[in-house]
Design an enzyme around this catalytic site. Structure first.
Site, short mmCIF file in Angstrom:
data_model
loop_
_atom_site.label_atom_id
_atom_site.label_comp_id
_atom_site.label_asym_id
_atom_site.label_seq_id
_atom_site.Cartn_x
_atom_site.Cartn_y
_atom_site.Cartn_z
N GLU A 49 44.50 32.16 39.65
CA GLU A 49 43.76 31.62 38.82
C GLU A 49 44.14 31.83 37.40
OE1 GLU A 49 39.23 31.52 41.22
OE2 GLU A 49 39.44 32.77 39.35
N ASP A 60 32.15 34.86 29.71
CA ASP A 60 33.06 35.95 30.12
C ASP A 60 32.55 37.19 29.37
OD1 ASP A 60 35.35 35.15 31.66
OD2 ASP A 60 35.41 33.47 30.04
#
Lengths: 267, 403
Positions: A49, A60
C-alpha cells in the site's frame, strides 16, 4: 483476474496470510521509495500500500501525518506517486500495488485521467479514505471498467447493510479498520476484532485485511490467525522518521521488522 | 415561540446542494453522522426542544438582537440607507453562540457528556466553552498553534470557562488543521463525544444543521425590517469565511428574489497576490473536511495556506451552500482586502460608535462601496456578526502602537 485477486488465491491455496506494508510515497524523499518497495517485497511483502501524500490527512495519526509533510516538502504529488509506481513496475511485474490516499488530489487530476494514468503506471487497487460508497457512484464504475480494484474500509461500527454494499462494490480485498480511531493508534482489542471478522465473513467472500494499530510481530501473527491479510503502516513509517537522514538504516529497519512479521505470520 | 424552521428543498437526503456538500469521511464516522442526522431531524421538529432553544436564545444569548439604522454613516456616504443586524451584541460577542447553544442542547439530548470544537479566531471556541460550562460538559477546543499565538486573549477566556485548549502543530497550524484534529478526536471518541462544528462546512448534516441554528438571524431581521421600514431590504451583505453568519442572514431571504445578497470574502493582500482567503472568488471545486466545495488548492490538489488579517476568515474552504448559491447566481460573492477592512473598521467606529470585529469589517467595507451606488431610498442590511474587542491588539500592532 486482477493481480490482487490472484495473489490472494495463491496465498489461500498455500494456506498463507498476506503481509501488506504501507509507506508514504516520497517519504522522506522521492529517491527512497522505489528501492524500499523492492526491499519490502524481498522481505516478504505480498502487496504494497503506497500512501499518496495529502496536506490534510484527516484519518491519519501523527506518524503518517508527518510522513505526508516530509513528502510534501519535496513536492510529492499524486502524479509523481504514479511515476514511482511505473518505475517500480519496470522491475516487478507481480506484486500488487494499492494506492491509499484522500479524494481531493484525485478530483483535482480528474477521475478519468487518474484512472487512465493509474492503469498505465501499473496500479492494482485504489483506496480512497474519504470516499464512502454513497459518493462513489461515478468513480467506482470507472475503476471497475479499467480493471482497477476499489478497496473499501470497514469500521467496527459499520452496519451489515454497509458491509454488504462495500462487499458488492469492492474488489481484491476489504480493509477492516481494527479500532475507532486514526492510523497508528494503540488500543487494539484482538478478541473484538476476531469476532467482527467472523461476522463479516458471513456477509462476504472477499479476503479481509486488518490494519490500524498493528505494531509488532506478535499482533501480526494473532491477526493472521483469523484474517487474510495484515496491514502494517505506522510501525514502518516510524522507522523512516527515526532515521530520516540515514536512508540505508531506515531501509534496513523496515526490512528487519517485515522479516520478523513474515516469520511470525508463517509459523 | 420561535418560528418553525423553514422547509427548504436543499440539501437533499444525502446533504447535496447541487454538486456540493455530501459526506466525504472515513468509514468510522458514517455511523455517528447517521446518528446525528437522525437526532437533528427529530429535534428540529420537536416543540419541546424548540421551546428550550428559544428560551436559551432569549434569556442567555440576549435575542432578538436589534436592527440599527446607521443614519450618520448613511448620510456621510450619500447613498442607500445602511442598517446593521447587531449580532455583535449577543452574549460572547458574536453570532457563533446561536449555533453552539443549539448543538449543545442537541448533544445533551443525545446523551453525550463531552463536546469538542475547532476554532480559528477563538470566537467559536469561546462560544462552545461557554455553553459547555453552563451545561456542565467536558470541553476540548482544538486551535492551530499559530492562532493560539495571535489570539491569546480568547485562549485565556476559554481556559477561564473550563475548557482544555489544544494547540495543533500539524500542517499549516491554523484553522483547517484544527478541524482535522477535531475530526481525529471525534473518530477516536465517538461513543461519548459530540463534535460542535462552528461553521456551515463539514460533512452532512453539519452545513444544514448549522444553517438552521444560525437562520434565527435572518428570520428576526426579515421581521424586524418589515416592522421598521414596512418592506424588505434591497441588499444583504455579510462576510464569508466558512460562511455561517452569511447563511444565517441569507437563508430566510432566499425566496425573496428582489433582495440581492452579497457575501464578502477576505482578499488579504489582494486577490492578485495569491495571499488571500477567497475560494469562491479565486478557488475551484474540490473535497475537504467532509464536503465538496470551492477550495484554495495548488495544481496537485494540495490545500494551500490562506491569508487574512482576520483569523476568523482565514480558511481555505467555504460552506457548500455558498458554492451552490454562487453557481446558481442567487448570491454574489465579492471580496475586501485587509486594508479595506481596516479602513471600514475605523470608519464605523468613528461614525457610529460601534467597534466591529475584523471579520465583520469586511462586510462593512463592501457596504461602504455599495451604498453610494444606490439611491437614498434603497436599504442595505449588513450583518454585524461580531464585536471588535478581541481584535484591539491586532489593530494596535498593525498600526505600530504598543498597549
Amino acid at each position: 483476474m486482477s493481480r490482487l485477486t490472484s495473489t490472494f488465491q495463491v496465498l489461500r491455496h498455500a494456506n498463507r496470510k498476506a503481509l501488506i506494508p504501507f509507506i508514504t510515497a516520497g517519504d522522506p524523499e522521492p529517491g527512497f521509495t522505489v528501492p524500499v518497495m523492492h526491499a519490502m517485497v524481498e522481505a516478504g511483502a505480498d502487496v504494497i500500500e503506497l500512501g499518496v501524500p495529502f496536506s490534510d490527512p484527516m484519518a491519519d495519526g501523527p506518524v503518517i501525518q508527518k510522513a505526508s509533510e516530509r513528502a510534501l516538502v519535496h513536492h510529492m504529488s499524486l502524479g509523481k506517486t504514479l511515476d514511482l509506481v511505473a518505475e517500480f513496475r519496470r522491475a516487478d511485474r507481480t506484486t500488487p500495488i494499492v494506492l491509499m490516499g484522500y479524494l481531493n488530489p484525485v478530483e483535482c487530476m480528474g477521475y478519468q485521467r487518474f484512472v487512465d494514468r493509474a492503469k498505465d503506471a501499473g496500479v492494482d487497487g485504489v483506496l480512497t479514505v474519504d470516499m464512502p460508497p454513497e459518493e462513489a457512484g461515478e468513480f467506482v464504475p470507472m475503476l471497475h471498467r479499467a480493471g482497477l480494484d476499489p478497496i473499501f474500509l470497514l469500521a467496527p461500527n459499520s452496519s451489515d447493510a454497509r458491509v454488504q454494499r462495500m462487499a458488492a462494490l469492492g474488489r481484491g480485498y476489504l480493509y477492516y479498520v481494527s479500532l475507532k480511531g486514526v492510523t497508528g493508534a494503540s488500543h487494539l482489542d484482538l478478541a473484538e476484532v476476531e469476532s467482527r471478522i467472523a461476522h463479516i465473513r458471513s456477509l462476504t467472500d472477499l479476503p479481509i485485511g486488518v490494519g490500524f494499530g498493528v505494531k509488532n510481530a506478535e499482533t501480526a501473527a494473532a491477526i493472521g490467525r483469523f484474517a487474510d491479510a495484515v496491514v502494517v503502516g505506522s510501525a514502518l513509517v516510524e522507522k523512516i522518521a527515526a532515521a530520516q537522514d540515514r536512508p540505508e538504516q531506515a531501509r534496513k529497519d523496515i526490512v528487519d521488522l517485515l522479516a520478523v512479521m513474515r516469520r511470525a505470520l508463517d509459523t | 415561540m420561535q418560528d418553525e424552521i423553514q422547509p427548504y428543498d436543499l440539501p437533499d437526503e444525502r446533504g447535496h446542494f447541487g454538486p456540493y456538500g455530501g459526506i466525504f469521511v472515513a468509514e468510522t464516522l458514517m455511523e455517528p453522522l447517521e446518528e446525528l442526522k437522525a437526532a437533528y431531524h427529530r429535534y428540529l421538529k420537536d416543540p419541546e426542544f424548540l421551546a428550550e432553544l428559544d428560551h436559551d436564545l432569549n434569556h442567555y444569548v440576549g435575542r432578538p438582537s436589534p436592527i440599527y439604522h446607521a443614519e450618520r454613516l448613511s448620510r456621510e456616504l450619500g447613498g442607500a440607507q445602511i442598517f446593521f443586524k447587531r449580532e455583535d451584541l449577543n452574549h460572547t460577542g458574536a453570532h457563533k453562540v446561536n449555533n453552539t447553544v443549539g448543538q449543545a442542547l442537541l448533544a445533551k439530548r443525545m446523551g453525550k457528556r463531552r463536546v469538542i470544537a475547532e476554532t480559528g479566531a477563538g470566537q467559536h471556541g469561546v462560544a462552545t466553552a461557554t455553553v459547555a460550562a453552563r451545561l456542565g460538559m467536558e470541553c476540548v477546543v482544538y486551535m492551530g498553534a499559530v492562532d493560539v499565538q495571535r489570539q491569546a486573549l480568547n485562549v485565556f477566556r476559554m481556559k477561564l470557562l473550563g475548557a482544555t485548549v489544544i494547540a495543533v502543530e500539524s500542517g499549516s497550524r491554523t484553522l483547517k488543521d484544527a478541524l482535522n484534529e477535531a475530526m481525529r478526536d471525534w473518530v477516536t471518541n465517538v461513543d461519548d463525544t459530540f463534535y460542535i462544528i462552528g461553521t456551515v462546512a463539514g460533512p452532512h448534516p453539519y452545513p444544514a444543521m448549522v444553517r438552521d441554528f444560525q437562520a434565527v438571524i435572518g428570520r428576526e431581521a426579515r421581521r424586524q425590517m418589515l416592522e421598521m421600514t414596512g418592506r424588505l431590504p434591497d441588499a444583504l451583505v455579510a462576510c464569508v469565511g466558512g460562511g455561517s453568519n452569511a447563511i444565517g442572514l441569507f437563508h430566510p431571504f432566499v425566496d425573496d428574489r428582489e433582495v440581492a445578497m452579497y457575501g464578502v470574502e477576505a482578499a488579504g493582500d489582494g486577490i492578485e497576490t495569491g495571499r488571500h482567503s477567497a475560494p469562491l472568488s479565486a478557488g475551484r471545486p474540490g473535497v475537504l473536511h467532509g464536503n465538496r466545495t470551492y477550495l484554495m488548492e495548488d495544481e496537485d490538489g494540495e490545500i494551500i495556506e490562506t491569508h487574512s488579517i482576520s483569523a476568523g476568515l482565514d480558511y481555505p474552504g467555504v460552506g457548500p451552500e455558498h458554492a451552490w448559491l454562487k453557481d446558481c447566481g442567487r448570491a454574489s460573492y465579492v471580496s475586501a482586502t485587509d486594508a479595506e477592512a481596516l479602513e471600514a473598521f475605523h470608519i464605523l467606529t468613528r461614525s457610529e460608535g460601534i467597534i466591529p470585529a475584523l471579520e465583520s469589517s469586511h462586510a462593512v467595507a463592501y457596504a461602504l462601496k455599495l451604498a453610494p451606488t444606490l439611491s437614498s431610498d434603497k436599504i442595505v442590511l449588513v450583518n454585524l456578526s461580531g464585536r471588535g474587542d478581541k481584535d484591539i491588539h491586532t489593530i494596535a500592532t498593525r498600526e505600530g502602537i504598543v498597549l
